[in-house]
Design an enzyme around this catalytic site. Structure first.
Site, PDB file in Angstrom:
ATOM      1  N   CYS A   1     -28.203  14.529  40.861  1.00 12.97           N
ATOM      2  CA  CYS A   1     -27.840  13.512  39.872  1.00 12.97           C
ATOM      3  C   CYS A   1     -26.345  13.217  39.900  1.00 12.97           C
ATOM      4  CB  CYS A   1     -28.264  13.944  38.469  1.00 12.97           C
ATOM      5  SG  CYS A   1     -27.505  15.475  37.901  1.00 12.97           S
TER       6      CYS A   1
ATOM      7  N   HIS B   1     -33.353 -17.088  12.772  1.00 12.19           N
ATOM      8  CA  HIS B   1     -33.582 -18.395  13.389  1.00 12.19           C
ATOM      9  C   HIS B   1     -32.739 -18.598  14.642  1.00 12.19           C
ATOM     10  CE1 HIS B   1     -32.704 -22.727  13.881  1.00 12.19           C
ATOM     11  NE2 HIS B   1     -34.014 -22.818  13.757  1.00 12.19           N
TER      12      HIS B   1
END
Length: 805
Positions: A758, A427
């Site tokens: 990279c 909730h």
């Protein structure tokens, strides 16, 4: 069931067009029962008491004038008065007699359901408001539901209570916020045969990632017992992610799973007519195991996809779904018990990215599951009881054990929410997403560790786990408009190690992942040395043995633990960027780093300079690590062959010689990774001068190169990049380093193999990225926070080159 009713409609008579008659929840159940049960979906049968019954109740009882008077000028400013009026409104409806004929119709329909399902059938009685579950009214759970209802008398009482729950404090508050007229909303009641999940498990499913909005996954949450505990956030459930595109192709792509604590379960109460359900503790054994098998997870995911596709066709637009399911502990069957369109992430702009980041960190108070990706600061307010909600002040951070819909009027005032219990679909998580505020759930002990009045920072911007820091920490927010961006010819890829960030980061415009660091997954998600899992008997330290036993509990064997965890980490990244390529660098720990893993000291030598020692390719065919490398290969095969994520490209790091390259490829082939088979490409890091000198020979072995500028600079300039004493000499922009990089790019072009980079340099230096573009590199892989800046620089550079030509 052939009888004609005034107030009753069976699920088989309803469809999505009947929202005004029976509300969103019941209309959706009818739609699935009519359209999808014939196609194999399992939905328990039942009936709806129409909203007209509620209207007739109010009209025939003559209570509307007093109800209107109570609702007039209703305000949350005085919470006590607000609660008093809400209680009186509910009292008026509950005490009003049901309309003439309605009790007999409910009794008749219940008898018919018992004839189908068994004598004195247990049913769920749920409220379904006529304005609930609409695109502009997304809070569920505003009205009440009742489980394990048996017998006509109890059913009639539950129906009365549902009618009255149209005026719960949370429903009143929600309608005020949404601008709904309290008396233009009516309430229908759904009566559905219960699934005996009290004897098995239940939970919720979303057909997207609830945090990032990533659409290509199904998220399954599961816990023991009835599903109310999962929805209410009373338990930390198990969590599974399934990748939709390859699921539809027939693969088994469970790309992530997390074991929840599942501390309690809701079961049927016995021996009393007043208490119909109760919570009991879950055994230690059940807490330590998943409550669904992989096949059950995949079955639920397939059903969820079928539901989503059906609702998408009906709506004529993409319609992600929020679904509740239950497994029957007697028959073993799995049923869908509710479904509604998801209304938070599906309404967000996907062409607009907002990125939060802390400028500095403070002391860690608690950690838990992050909800949302924002950061907020403010004074903490611990609320341990619903009766103390009036103490809460706007702008404070709500700290609670858990929340229920009754807390929503206060939650709307909070800067953030922190709870002890709950998972990603509890909730508190659902409401915080609705409100657009960060929330951390499932911390375990926030109400103890975070005192009222202390300034704290709630950070949900660091991946799957959120952190509550002490102090009001500075943070920044970057916004990126993703619409209409031009893509450069040079591929702009991403460096990424953390799977928890993959779904969010994949939204940044990119051409794939140029470097996925396997060692990040091993150190953070596996934590154990691979060889210690192959030979646990060789682990020397007792505490390491105990830790390994605890981590691998619940897996068929210790090797499976490594393979599954690594495959899921890689699979999550590959799924996030699918079908774009994801280059996965095989493990590149140094010996001192391997030794720091659990059990690692028993398998690693002590080296004076691990940076240029027993690392990379040299390990993979060596007897000291060959069995560990086999586990890495098994994980890659699982990603490509079981999950169907063939966009993964393995990459070999620190390959010193051509002969080493041949040995590693042979070792991979022995473990089922044959270059070229099934489209498998294999890349190699280009980070040693010998890779450059013998570029043509290496090109015959591999499908592409990724330049590791850090190591290439180190070995070209003779600088230990870990040494502070000579750090001033280390510079990737040195003419010698750039000359070698130029040779790599030219060699790749000459041999028609991919060339990329990279390393850190292009992320740090835009001028270095411009140099790479001039040289004609195929791809540049960047850190996520550099991608937009460098993309713009690359576009400028490409335009300049066109003008020169």
């Amino acid at each position: 069931m052939g009888k004609t009713y005034r107030y009753i409609r069976w699920f088989g008579e309803l469809s999505l067009g009947d929202v005004p008659l029976v509300g969103g929840k019941n209309a959706s159940l009818g739609e699935m029962y009519r359209e999808l049960v014939p196609k194999g979906l399992k939905v328990p049968n039942g009936f709806a008491v129409t909203a007209e019954a509620y209207r007739d109740l109010v009209r025939s009882a003559g209570i509307l004038p007093e109800m209107e008077e109570l609702a007039a000028g209703l305000s949350r400013e005085d919470l006590e008065e607000f609660a008093r009026r809400g209680h009186r409104l509910r009292e008026l409806i509950y005490q009003a007699p049901l309309p003439e004929g309605l009790p007999d119709e409910i009794a008749s329909a219940y008898e018919a359901l018992c004839a189908e399902c068994g004598e004195n059938a247990d049913v769920a009685v749920r409220s379904s408001a006529t304005a609930e579950d609409l695109p502009t009214a997304s809070f569920a759970g505003q009205q009440e539901s009742y489980l394990n209802i048996r017998g006509t008398a109890h059913l009639l009482d539950a129906c009365r209570r549902c009618f009255a729950s149209l005026f719960t404090d949370r429903a009143l508050s929600y309608r005020i916020d949404q601008g709904f007229d309290h008396f233009r909303v009516a309430l229908s009641v759904g009566v559905q045969k219960m699934v005996r999940s009290d004897l098995a498990a239940s939970g919720v499913i979303f057909t997207l990632d609830t945090e990032s909005g990533f659409r290509d996954v199904v998220l399954v949450n599961a816990s023991w017992g009835l599903g109310e505990n999962v929805v209410q956030g009373a338990v930390n459930p198990d969590e599974f992610f399934v990748f939709k595109p390859t699921l539809k192709e027939g693969y088994r792509p469970v790309i992530g799973r997390k074991l929840g604590k599942k501390g309690m379960k809701m079961i049927y109460a016995t021996g009393t007519a007043k208490v119909l359900t109760r919570n009991v503790a879950v055994s230690k054994e059940d807490r330590r195991r998943f409550c669904l098998t992989e096949e059950e997870v995949l079955s639920l995911a397939r059903q969820a996809v079928a539901i989503e596709e059906h609702y998408t066709r009906k709506a004529g637009r993409d319609t992600p779904m929020d679904i509740e399911w239950a497994k029957d502990g007697i028959t073993g069957e799995i049923f869908i018990v509710q479904a509604r369109p998801e209304t938070v992430q599906s309404r967000k702009r996907m062409d607009f990215l907002e990125m939060y980041s802390l400028e500095r960190k403070g002391p860690v108070l608690v950690r838990g599951v992050s909800v949302g990706e924002k950061i907020a600061s403010g004074p903490a307010r611990v609320i341990t009881d619903v009766h103390r909600l009036s103490e809460f002040r706007t702008g404070e951070i709500l700290v609670a054990d858990t929340t229920t819909p009754d807390w929503e009027p206060v939650m709307k005032k909070a800067a953030a929410i922190v709870t002890n219990r709950g998972g990603r679909t509890c909730h508190a998580a659902i409401v915080s997403r609705e409100l657009g505020i960060p929330s951390i759930v499932g911390t375990g002990d926030a109400t103890v560790k975070v005192p009222t009045g202390r300034e704290i920072t709630v950070c949900c911007a660091e991946g799957e786990m959120g952190t509550v820091y002490g102090g009001a920490l500075p943070f920044r927010v970057e916004t990126v408009d993703l619409s209409g961006l031009t893509r450069p010819r040079t591929k702009i890829m991403m460096n990424l190690g953390n799977p928890e960030e993959a779904f969010t980061l994949s939204r940044i415009p990119n051409d794939g992942v140029g470097l996925a660091r396997m060692e990040f997954i091993i150190s953070n998600h596996i934590k154990v040395h691979p060889m210690a899992l192959v030979h646990p008997e060789r682990i020397k330290e007792g505490k390491d043995r105990e830790a390994v036993e605890e981590l691998t509990r619940g897996y068929p064997d210790k090797e499976s633990y490594f393979v599954e965890r690594l495959a899921e980490g890689i699979g999550t990244i590959a799924a996030a960027f699918h079908p774009r390529p994801v280059v996965v660098r095989l493990s590149d720990f140094k010996t001192n780093e391997y030794a720091s893993l659990l059990g690692g000291k028993a398998f690693e030598p002590v080296e004076e300079n691990p940076m240029i020692g027993f690392r990379g390719a040299s390990r993979y065919y060596d007897e000291r690590y060959r069995e560990g490398f086999a586990l890495e290969c098994r994980a890659l095969r699982q990603v490509r062959e079981v999950m169907g994520l063939r966009n993964v490209i393995p990459m070999i790091p620190f390959c010193r010689t051509v002969g080493e390259g041949e040995k590693v490829l042979a070792e991979m082939a022995k473990n089922g990774l044959v270059r070229g088979a099934g489209g498998l490409k294999v890349y190699v890091m280009c980070e040693i001068p010998n890779n450059v000198i013998l570029i043509d020979a290496f090109s015959r072995l591999f499908d592409g190169f990724s330049i590791g500028s850090n190591d290439l600079t180190q070995l070209t300039l003779g600088v230990d990049r870990d040494s502070a004493l000579v750090a001033h000499v280390f510079d990737e922009r040195d003419p010698g380093v750039k000359a070698l990089i130029s040779r790599v790019i030219e060699g790749g072009r000459r041999n028609r193999v991919h060339s990329g980079i990279c390393g850190q340099a292009p992320s740090d230096y835009p001028e270095f990225a411009a140099f790479l573009v001039r040289e004609g590199i195929d791809s540049i892989s960047l850190n996520p926070d550099s991608i937009m800046k460098i993309t713009l620089r690359v576009l400028e550079m490409e335009k300049e080159l066109e003008e020169v030509v």
